[in-house]
Design a protein around this motif. Structure first.
Motif, PDB file in Angstrom:
ATOM      1  N   VAL A  68      -3.839  -3.677  -9.465  1.00 54.59           N
ATOM      2  CA  VAL A  68      -4.442  -4.535 -10.496  1.00 54.59           C
ATOM      3  C   VAL A  68      -4.192  -6.017 -10.220  1.00 54.59           C
ATOM      4  O   VAL A  68      -4.918  -6.872 -10.723  1.00 54.59           O
ATOM      5  CB  VAL A  68      -3.926  -4.150 -11.900  1.00 54.59           C
ATOM      6  N   ASN A  69      -3.168  -6.325  -9.421  1.00 56.35           N
ATOM      7  CA  ASN A  69      -2.905  -7.725  -9.058  1.00 56.35           C
ATOM      8  C   ASN A  69      -3.609  -8.106  -7.747  1.00 56.35           C
ATOM      9  O   ASN A  69      -3.322  -9.142  -7.162  1.00 56.35           O
ATOM     10  CB  ASN A  69      -1.403  -7.980  -8.952  1.00 56.35           C
ATOM     11  N   HIS A  70      -4.523  -7.211  -7.276  1.00 55.44           N
ATOM     12  CA  HIS A  70      -5.361  -7.416  -6.086  1.00 55.44           C
ATOM     13  C   HIS A  70      -4.609  -7.262  -4.768  1.00 55.44           C
ATOM     14  O   HIS A  70      -5.180  -7.521  -3.703  1.00 55.44           O
ATOM     15  CB  HIS A  70      -6.064  -8.783  -6.123  1.00 55.44           C
ATOM     16  N   GLN A  71      -3.349  -6.832  -4.810  1.00 56.38           N
ATOM     17  CA  GLN A  71      -2.665  -6.508  -3.564  1.00 56.38           C
ATOM     18  C   GLN A  71      -3.276  -5.241  -2.978  1.00 56.38           C
ATOM     19  O   GLN A  71      -3.734  -4.352  -3.711  1.00 56.38           O
ATOM     20  CB  GLN A  71      -1.169  -6.281  -3.814  1.00 56.38           C
ATOM     21  N   LEU A  72      -3.246  -5.134  -1.644  1.00 60.85           N
ATOM     22  CA  LEU A  72      -3.779  -3.970  -0.952  1.00 60.85           C
ATOM     23  C   LEU A  72      -2.651  -3.271  -0.205  1.00 60.85           C
ATOM     24  O   LEU A  72      -1.858  -3.924   0.487  1.00 60.85           O
ATOM     25  CB  LEU A  72      -4.875  -4.382   0.033  1.00 60.85           C
ATOM     26  N   ILE A  73      -2.579  -1.945  -0.332  1.00 60.88           N
ATOM     27  CA  ILE A  73      -1.601  -1.159   0.421  1.00 60.88           C
ATOM     28  C   ILE A  73      -2.331   0.011   1.063  1.00 60.88           C
ATOM     29  O   ILE A  73      -3.340   0.498   0.538  1.00 60.88           O
ATOM     30  CB  ILE A  73      -0.427  -0.675  -0.455  1.00 60.88           C
ATOM     31  N   PRO A  74      -1.855   0.486   2.212  1.00 58.63           N
ATOM     32  CA  PRO A  74      -2.577   1.553   2.922  1.00 58.63           C
ATOM     33  C   PRO A  74      -2.418   2.913   2.250  1.00 58.63           C
ATOM     34  O   PRO A  74      -1.432   3.173   1.565  1.00 58.63           O
ATOM     35  CB  PRO A  74      -1.920   1.547   4.306  1.00 58.63           C
ATOM     36  N   VAL A  75      -3.404   3.767   2.463  1.00 60.55           N
ATOM     37  CA  VAL A  75      -3.315   5.158   2.042  1.00 60.55           C
ATOM     38  C   VAL A  75      -3.649   6.016   3.256  1.00 60.55           C
ATOM     39  O   VAL A  75      -4.619   5.751   3.985  1.00 60.55           O
ATOM     40  CB  VAL A  75      -4.260   5.472   0.858  1.00 60.55           C
ATOM     41  N   ALA A  76      -2.850   7.030   3.528  1.00 61.41           N
ATOM     42  CA  ALA A  76      -3.063   7.899   4.684  1.00 61.41           C
ATOM     43  C   ALA A  76      -4.204   8.878   4.392  1.00 61.41           C
ATOM     44  O   ALA A  76      -4.292   9.419   3.280  1.00 61.41           O
ATOM     45  CB  ALA A  76      -1.779   8.667   5.003  1.00 61.41           C
TER      46      ALA A  76
ATOM     47  N   ASN B  43       5.386  -2.340  -8.625  1.00 60.71           N
ATOM     48  CA  ASN B  43       4.022  -2.180  -8.120  1.00 60.71           C
ATOM     49  C   ASN B  43       3.970  -1.145  -7.002  1.00 60.71           C
ATOM     50  O   ASN B  43       3.195  -0.196  -7.066  1.00 60.71           O
ATOM     51  CB  ASN B  43       3.481  -3.515  -7.609  1.00 60.71           C
ATOM     52  N   TYR B  44       4.798  -1.364  -5.982  1.00 57.89           N
ATOM     53  CA  TYR B  44       4.863  -0.397  -4.886  1.00 57.89           C
ATOM     54  C   TYR B  44       6.183  -0.570  -4.147  1.00 57.89           C
ATOM     55  O   TYR B  44       6.911  -1.549  -4.356  1.00 57.89           O
ATOM     56  CB  TYR B  44       3.669  -0.540  -3.932  1.00 57.89           C
ATOM     57  N   ILE B  45       6.468   0.387  -3.275  1.00 56.71           N
ATOM     58  CA  ILE B  45       7.702   0.380  -2.491  1.00 56.71           C
ATOM     59  C   ILE B  45       7.328   0.614  -1.036  1.00 56.71           C
ATOM     60  O   ILE B  45       6.528   1.499  -0.721  1.00 56.71           O
ATOM     61  CB  ILE B  45       8.668   1.473  -2.988  1.00 56.71           C
ATOM     62  N   GLU B  46       7.907  -0.190  -0.153  1.00 51.48           N
ATOM     63  CA  GLU B  46       7.608  -0.110   1.282  1.00 51.48           C
ATOM     64  C   GLU B  46       8.867   0.280   2.043  1.00 51.48           C
ATOM     65  O   GLU B  46       9.980  -0.137   1.691  1.00 51.48           O
ATOM     66  CB  GLU B  46       7.098  -1.462   1.780  1.00 51.48           C
ATOM     67  N   SER B  47       8.692   1.072   3.090  1.00 51.09           N
ATOM     68  CA  SER B  47       9.826   1.578   3.859  1.00 51.09           C
ATOM     69  C   SER B  47       9.721   1.219   5.328  1.00 51.09           C
ATOM     70  O   SER B  47       8.630   1.145   5.888  1.00 51.09           O
ATOM     71  CB  SER B  47       9.889   3.103   3.720  1.00 51.09           C
ATOM     72  N   ASN B  48      10.895   1.023   5.943  1.00 50.54           N
ATOM     73  CA  ASN B  48      11.002   0.904   7.397  1.00 50.54           C
ATOM     74  C   ASN B  48      12.321   1.550   7.788  1.00 50.54           C
ATOM     75  O   ASN B  48      13.374   0.927   7.717  1.00 50.54           O
ATOM     76  CB  ASN B  48      10.938  -0.553   7.841  1.00 50.54           C
TER      77      ASN B  48
END
Length: 237
Positions: A207-215, A147-152
């Motif tokens: 599509v699964n209603h998760q929200l992620i930020p967009v710059a 679905n998405y990939i998050e980084s730190n």
């Protein structure tokens, strides 16, 4: 290719090994006669770095099928070939996801065919899976399920339909491994455009209603890429 065989009958294992090496001498083959030794090798010694498991179900059918199912649940990239002296086990073997079924006594052409099918499956899956190591174990994630990939920093989290994985890698390093439907939408996020439902001014809804930020600086590019990708996908359909 790395092959392991689980068979309590040493003579039958040696016969299978000899017939495999007749055509595929470059492959490594290891045999195990107990479920414990097999699982210990796959999980602890090979760290999941196994391509093909041949598993006899001539004896202890239910237990051996359960072993195969457990291995595939944790390492879904491992291909399974069952073999038995009887052909009346079709329903049971599909509790796992076998690539092939062999009857014993073996026929060399059938063994060759089973391995060639596995090689074909592996080559196809290599294009469709993302391979990485984490804490010494090999994992292969279905790319289309991400679905998405998050980084730190150098720590990444892959969020997929199949689960969540953590690994050490930068976002840019990850982007270089992904196909065209993935876009960097934020300094800390990569999104799979195939999973996007809509894009607003400050976030992306999946599509699964998760929200992620967009710059904001990436908003126009993401919208254009999503529109372009959606049109291309609809044409394919």
């Amino acid at each position: 290719m790395k092959i392991v065989v689980f068979d309590r009958n040493q003579e039958r294992y040696e016969e299978l090994r000899n017939q495999i090496t007749q055509y595929f001498s470059e492959y490594t083959i290891k045999g195990f006669d107990t479920a414990f030794s097999l699982v210990t090798h796959i999980y602890d010694e090979a760290k999941g770095n196994v391509d093909l498991l041949f598993i006899s179900i001539s004896e202890d059918r239910d237990e051996n099928i359960a072993v195969a199912t457990d291995v595939q649940e944790y390492f879904p990239h491992i291909q399974i070939v069952f073999y038995s002296q009887k052909s009346d086990c079709a329903e049971e073997i599909f509790e796992a996801i076998p690539s092939y079924f062999l009857l014993y006594p073996f026929k060399v052409d059938k063994i060759e065919k089973s391995i060639r099918r596995v090689v074909s499956n592996i080559n196809l899956e290599m294009k469709q899976r993302l391979s990485f190591s984490y804490k010494g174990q090999l994992f292969k994630v279905r790319i289309n399920a991400i679905n998405y990939i998050e980084s730190n920093g150098r720590k990444l989290w892959i969020y997929s339909q199949d689960g969540m994985w953590e690994l050490n890698m930068t976002l840019d390093e990850m982007m270089s491994k992904l196909p065209g439907q993935f876009e960097k939408c934020h300094r800390s996020y990569i999104v799979n455009l195939d999973k996007v439902s809509k894009i607003s001014n400050d976030e992306i809804e999946l599509v699964n209603h998760q929200l992620i930020p967009v710059a904001r600086p990436r908003l126009h590019q993401i919208r254009e890429k999503f529109k372009e990708y959606s049109i291309g996908r609809n044409k394919e359909c």
